[in-house]
Scaffold this motif. Structure first.
Motif, PDB file in Angstrom:
ATOM      1  N   GLU A 124      20.068 -24.525 -17.888  1.00  0.00           N
ATOM      2  CA  GLU A 124      21.019 -24.253 -16.803  1.00  0.00           C
ATOM      3  C   GLU A 124      20.377 -24.482 -15.445  1.00  0.00           C
ATOM      4  OE1 GLU A 124      23.375 -20.496 -14.871  1.00  0.00           O
ATOM      5  OE2 GLU A 124      23.318 -20.608 -17.054  1.00  0.00           O
ATOM      6  N   LYS A 125      19.161 -23.994 -15.288  1.00  0.00           N
ATOM      7  CA  LYS A 125      18.444 -24.171 -14.019  1.00  0.00           C
ATOM      8  C   LYS A 125      18.280 -25.659 -13.697  1.00  0.00           C
ATOM      9  CE  LYS A 125      14.144 -22.945 -11.721  1.00  0.00           C
ATOM     10  NZ  LYS A 125      12.818 -22.342 -11.850  1.00  0.00           N
ATOM     11  N   ARG A 178      23.685 -29.923  -8.065  1.00  0.00           N
ATOM     12  CA  ARG A 178      23.752 -29.604  -6.628  1.00  0.00           C
ATOM     13  C   ARG A 178      23.144 -30.737  -5.792  1.00  0.00           C
ATOM     14  NH1 ARG A 178      21.506 -26.943  -2.303  1.00  0.00           N
ATOM     15  NH2 ARG A 178      22.724 -25.238  -1.437  1.00  0.00           N
ATOM     16  N   GLN A 179      21.968 -31.208  -6.206  1.00  0.00           N
ATOM     17  CA  GLN A 179      21.284 -32.281  -5.480  1.00  0.00           C
ATOM     18  C   GLN A 179      22.136 -33.545  -5.436  1.00  0.00           C
ATOM     19  OE1 GLN A 179      17.731 -33.605  -7.452  1.00  0.00           O
ATOM     20  NE2 GLN A 179      17.497 -35.362  -6.109  1.00  0.00           N
ATOM     21  N   PHE A 187      22.850 -33.507 -20.637  1.00  0.00           N
ATOM     22  CA  PHE A 187      22.435 -32.239 -20.048  1.00  0.00           C
ATOM     23  C   PHE A 187      23.321 -31.115 -20.562  1.00  0.00           C
ATOM     24  CE2 PHE A 187      20.698 -35.328 -17.169  1.00  0.00           C
ATOM     25  CZ  PHE A 187      19.487 -34.779 -16.782  1.00  0.00           C
ATOM     26  N   ASP A 188      22.745 -29.914 -20.634  1.00  0.00           N
ATOM     27  CA  ASP A 188      23.491 -28.753 -21.087  1.00  0.00           C
ATOM     28  C   ASP A 188      23.011 -27.533 -20.315  1.00  0.00           C
ATOM     29  OD1 ASP A 188      25.294 -27.264 -22.497  1.00  0.00           O
ATOM     30  OD2 ASP A 188      24.370 -27.555 -24.454  1.00  0.00           O
ATOM     31  N   HIS A 189      23.714 -26.432 -20.477  1.00  0.00           N
ATOM     32  CA  HIS A 189      23.340 -25.212 -19.771  1.00  0.00           C
ATOM     33  C   HIS A 189      23.461 -23.987 -20.666  1.00  0.00           C
ATOM     34  CE1 HIS A 189      27.724 -24.740 -19.134  1.00  0.00           C
ATOM     35  NE2 HIS A 189      27.695 -26.021 -18.808  1.00  0.00           N
TER      36      HIS A 189
END
Length: 150
Positions: free
Chosen positions: A132-133, A140-141, A124-126
């Motif tokens: 990012e979303k 968060r989850q 994963f990356d942002h």
């Protein structure tokens, strides 16, 4: 699932909680139970050296991820192959400053950064707004479900 947590930072931390969080995240992401992950807490000096060496950026940062076998999330009934996920390196001193600014504890910041680092190991990356979303929502989850279960 083999999760090794080493604290070389000088901060008092609950290593077992970080290992439990990592197992929670890896289970939720359907990573093979035979996979291995290392979490290392370091001083600002060590983090600065790593940050310069690997990112060509000065000063300490909060978290760095070093993937090994480039595992990606699996799915229900189809986990990733077993392998070496990699290393997550955290700097509690930097996390403490960020926690103060965010209005929560250093431990909470470090738990958040641990999830963040593991997601990077899983690909994963942002860098882009859509990435990012997705990454921050998942981060968060995963953290909230871990905290709710403890």
């Amino acid at each position: 699932m083999s999760v090794e947590v080493n604290n070389e930072s000088g901060h008092t931390l609950d290593e077992a909680e970080f290992a439990a969080l990592a197992r929670h995240v890896l289970d939720a992401m359907h990573v093979h139970p035979g996979s291995e992950l290392s979490i290392l807490m370091v001083t600002p000096e060590v983090m600065s050296e790593l940050h310069v060496q690997w990112m060509d950026e000065p000063g300490p940062t909060d978290v760095l991820s070093f993937p090994m076998d480039e595992l990606r999330p699996g799915s229900e009934g189809d986990p990733t192959p077993a392998g070496l996920l990699g290393d997550v390196v955290l700097c509690p001193d930097v996390a403490a400053r960020q926690a103060l600014e965010a209005g929560h504890s250093t431990a909470e910041e470090l738990l958040l950064l641990t999830v963040h680092g593991i997601l990077h190991l899983l690909g994963f990356d942002h860098a882009e707004p859509e990435e990012e979303k997705e990454m921050f929502g998942l981060q968060r989850q995963l953290l909230l479900t871990f905290l709710a279960g403890r």
